[in-house]
Write a protein that holds these residues in place. Structure first.
Motif, PDB file in Angstrom:
ATOM      1  N   VAL A   1       0.843  -1.183   0.000  1.00 49.34           N
ATOM      2  CA  VAL A   1       0.000   0.000   0.000  1.00 49.34           C
ATOM      3  C   VAL A   1       0.883   1.240   0.000  1.00 49.34           C
ATOM      4  N   VAL A   2       0.272   2.384  -0.211  1.00 44.12           N
ATOM      5  CA  VAL A   2       0.990   3.652  -0.183  1.00 44.12           C
ATOM      6  C   VAL A   2       0.710   4.326   1.153  1.00 44.12           C
ATOM      7  N   ALA A   3       1.765   4.792   1.801  1.00 41.49           N
ATOM      8  CA  ALA A   3       1.640   5.530   3.057  1.00 41.49           C
ATOM      9  C   ALA A   3       2.065   6.970   2.793  1.00 41.49           C
ATOM     10  N   LYS A   4       1.159   7.888   3.038  1.00 43.37           N
ATOM     11  CA  LYS A   4       1.441   9.314   2.838  1.00 43.37           C
ATOM     12  C   LYS A   4       1.527   9.930   4.240  1.00 43.37           C
ATOM     13  N   ALA A   5       2.757  10.223   4.666  1.00 41.65           N
ATOM     14  CA  ALA A   5       3.009  10.668   6.037  1.00 41.65           C
ATOM     15  C   ALA A   5       3.186  12.179   6.099  1.00 41.65           C
ATOM     16  N   TYR A   6       2.443  12.804   6.998  1.00 43.69           N
ATOM     17  CA  TYR A   6       2.499  14.246   7.219  1.00 43.69           C
ATOM     18  C   TYR A   6       3.029  14.517   8.621  1.00 43.69           C
ATOM     19  N   ALA A   7       4.070  15.333   8.742  1.00 43.01           N
ATOM     20  CA  ALA A   7       4.535  15.777  10.054  1.00 43.01           C
ATOM     21  C   ALA A   7       3.571  16.872  10.504  1.00 43.01           C
ATOM     22  N   ILE A   8       2.788  16.606  11.544  1.00 45.23           N
ATOM     23  CA  ILE A   8       1.725  17.543  11.920  1.00 45.23           C
ATOM     24  C   ILE A   8       2.100  18.475  13.061  1.00 45.23           C
ATOM     25  N   GLU A   9       3.173  18.168  13.758  1.00 44.89           N
ATOM     26  CA  GLU A   9       3.553  19.002  14.897  1.00 44.89           C
ATOM     27  C   GLU A   9       3.883  20.421  14.433  1.00 44.89           C
ATOM     28  N   GLY A  10       3.212  21.402  15.036  1.00 39.09           N
ATOM     29  CA  GLY A  10       3.449  22.803  14.717  1.00 39.09           C
ATOM     30  C   GLY A  10       2.841  23.259  13.405  1.00 39.09           C
ATOM     31  N   ARG A  11       2.064  22.433  12.758  1.00 41.88           N
ATOM     32  CA  ARG A  11       1.446  22.793  11.472  1.00 41.88           C
ATOM     33  C   ARG A  11      -0.064  22.865  11.671  1.00 41.88           C
ATOM     34  N   ARG A  12      -0.485  24.025  12.071  1.00 41.31           N
ATOM     35  CA  ARG A  12      -1.883  24.267  12.419  1.00 41.31           C
ATOM     36  C   ARG A  12      -2.831  23.945  11.265  1.00 41.31           C
ATOM     37  N   GLY A  13      -3.856  23.188  11.571  1.00 38.72           N
ATOM     38  CA  GLY A  13      -4.877  22.873  10.593  1.00 38.72           C
ATOM     39  C   GLY A  13      -4.568  21.673   9.709  1.00 38.72           C
ATOM     40  N   LEU A  14      -3.319  21.198   9.717  1.00 34.62           N
ATOM     41  CA  LEU A  14      -2.955  20.096   8.829  1.00 34.62           C
ATOM     42  C   LEU A  14      -3.660  18.798   9.214  1.00 34.62           C
ATOM     43  N   GLU A  15      -3.740  18.521  10.505  1.00 36.38           N
ATOM     44  CA  GLU A  15      -4.387  17.278  10.941  1.00 36.38           C
ATOM     45  C   GLU A  15      -5.845  17.245  10.478  1.00 36.38           C
ATOM     46  N   ALA A  16      -6.550  18.358  10.604  1.00 40.29           N
ATOM     47  CA  ALA A  16      -7.949  18.421  10.160  1.00 40.29           C
ATOM     48  C   ALA A  16      -8.046  18.229   8.648  1.00 40.29           C
ATOM     49  N   ARG A  17      -7.098  18.775   7.895  1.00 42.30           N
ATOM     50  CA  ARG A  17      -7.109  18.636   6.436  1.00 42.30           C
ATOM     51  C   ARG A  17      -6.882  17.185   6.017  1.00 42.30           C
ATOM     52  N   VAL A  18      -5.954  16.500   6.686  1.00 45.97           N
ATOM     53  CA  VAL A  18      -5.677  15.102   6.362  1.00 45.97           C
ATOM     54  C   VAL A  18      -6.881  14.235   6.756  1.00 45.97           C
ATOM     55  N   GLU A  19      -7.478  14.508   7.881  1.00 47.12           N
ATOM     56  CA  GLU A  19      -8.681  13.772   8.290  1.00 47.12           C
ATOM     57  C   GLU A  19      -9.812  14.000   7.291  1.00 47.12           C
ATOM     58  N   HIS A  20      -9.920  15.235   6.787  1.00 45.63           N
ATOM     59  CA  HIS A  20     -10.929  15.558   5.767  1.00 45.63           C
ATOM     60  C   HIS A  20     -10.670  14.750   4.498  1.00 45.63           C
ATOM     61  N   GLU A  21      -9.405  14.697   4.050  1.00 44.69           N
ATOM     62  CA  GLU A  21      -9.063  13.947   2.849  1.00 44.69           C
ATOM     63  C   GLU A  21      -9.424  12.473   3.019  1.00 44.69           C
ATOM     64  N   PHE A  22      -9.089  11.904   4.176  1.00 42.91           N
ATOM     65  CA  PHE A  22      -9.379  10.498   4.439  1.00 42.91           C
ATOM     66  C   PHE A  22     -10.888  10.239   4.381  1.00 42.91           C
ATOM     67  N   ALA A  23     -11.663  11.052   5.088  1.00 38.02           N
ATOM     68  CA  ALA A  23     -13.116  10.851   5.125  1.00 38.02           C
ATOM     69  C   ALA A  23     -13.734  11.019   3.742  1.00 38.02           C
ATOM     70  N   LEU A  24     -13.252  12.000   3.008  1.00 38.21           N
ATOM     71  CA  LEU A  24     -13.799  12.271   1.687  1.00 38.21           C
ATOM     72  C   LEU A  24     -13.527  11.112   0.728  1.00 38.21           C
ATOM     73  N   ILE A  25     -12.283  10.643   0.679  1.00 37.83           N
ATOM     74  CA  ILE A  25     -11.934   9.539  -0.217  1.00 37.83           C
ATOM     75  C   ILE A  25     -12.679   8.273   0.208  1.00 37.83           C
TER      76      ILE A  25
END
Length: 166
Positions: free
Chosen positions: A34-58
């Motif tokens: 599988v493909v793992a797309k890893a985002y470093a979220i520490e200190g990146r405001r709003g990124l976690e919500a965006r990744v969760e949005h992408e996951f739910a949408l797909i």
């Protein structure tokens, strides 16, 4: 960014972008690659919500030709989106810097238009159509669309359309 994700074995890095590292990994439970797309979220405001949005949408799309989201995992200070691995390569690599023959171009364009029609029927707008997000299997010719990171679900627009006075 080192990935230490329980249940997955790192195979290789596919690409690194400013915001994410994309890797090929193997799920230990069944050997599925599988493909793992890893985002470093520490200190990146709003990124976690965006990744969760992408996951739910797909996850909610379930369309032929759209790379499926399989899981969303945490690994240290990273959020990792686990995606179906589509065989093949992106459109830029497929074309190898040369013009694509018109019949091949039309076949790819038709397949992409059909995928987008299905996506749009579900009120989703991709907003990032580019060669690196169009995947083609050179052996079968199958086309897929990836990376819904900045896509939008037009819920409010749909509600407004249905509530318009007649």
């Amino acid at each position: 960014m080192a990935l230490n994700l329980d249940g997955y074995r790192f195979l290789r890095t596919l690409r690194t972008t400013r915001g994410a590292q994309v890797m090929l990994v193997e799920r230990e439970s069944d050997g599925l690659r599988v493909v793992a797309k890893a985002y470093a979220i520490e200190g990146r405001r709003g990124l976690e919500a965006r990744v969760e949005h992408e996951f739910a949408l797909i996850r909610g799309l379930n369309c032929k030709g759209v790379v499926r989201a399989l899981a969303l995992e945490h690994s240290g200070d990273s959020l990792v989106l686990i995606l179906e691995r589509h065989p093949g390569i992106d459109l830029a690599r497929y074309a190898e810097g040369r013009p694509i023959a018109i019949t091949e171009f039309l076949r790819i364009a038709k397949a992409l238009a059909e995928i987008l029609a299905e996506v749009h029927l579900r009120w989703v707008i991709h907003r990032d159509i580019k060669p690196s997000n169009i995947l083609i299997d050179p052996e079968t010719g199958e086309v897929a669309l990836a990376d819904f990171g900045i896509s939008v679900l037009l819920e409010s627009e749909r509600a407004q359309l249905h509530e318009m006075p007649k």
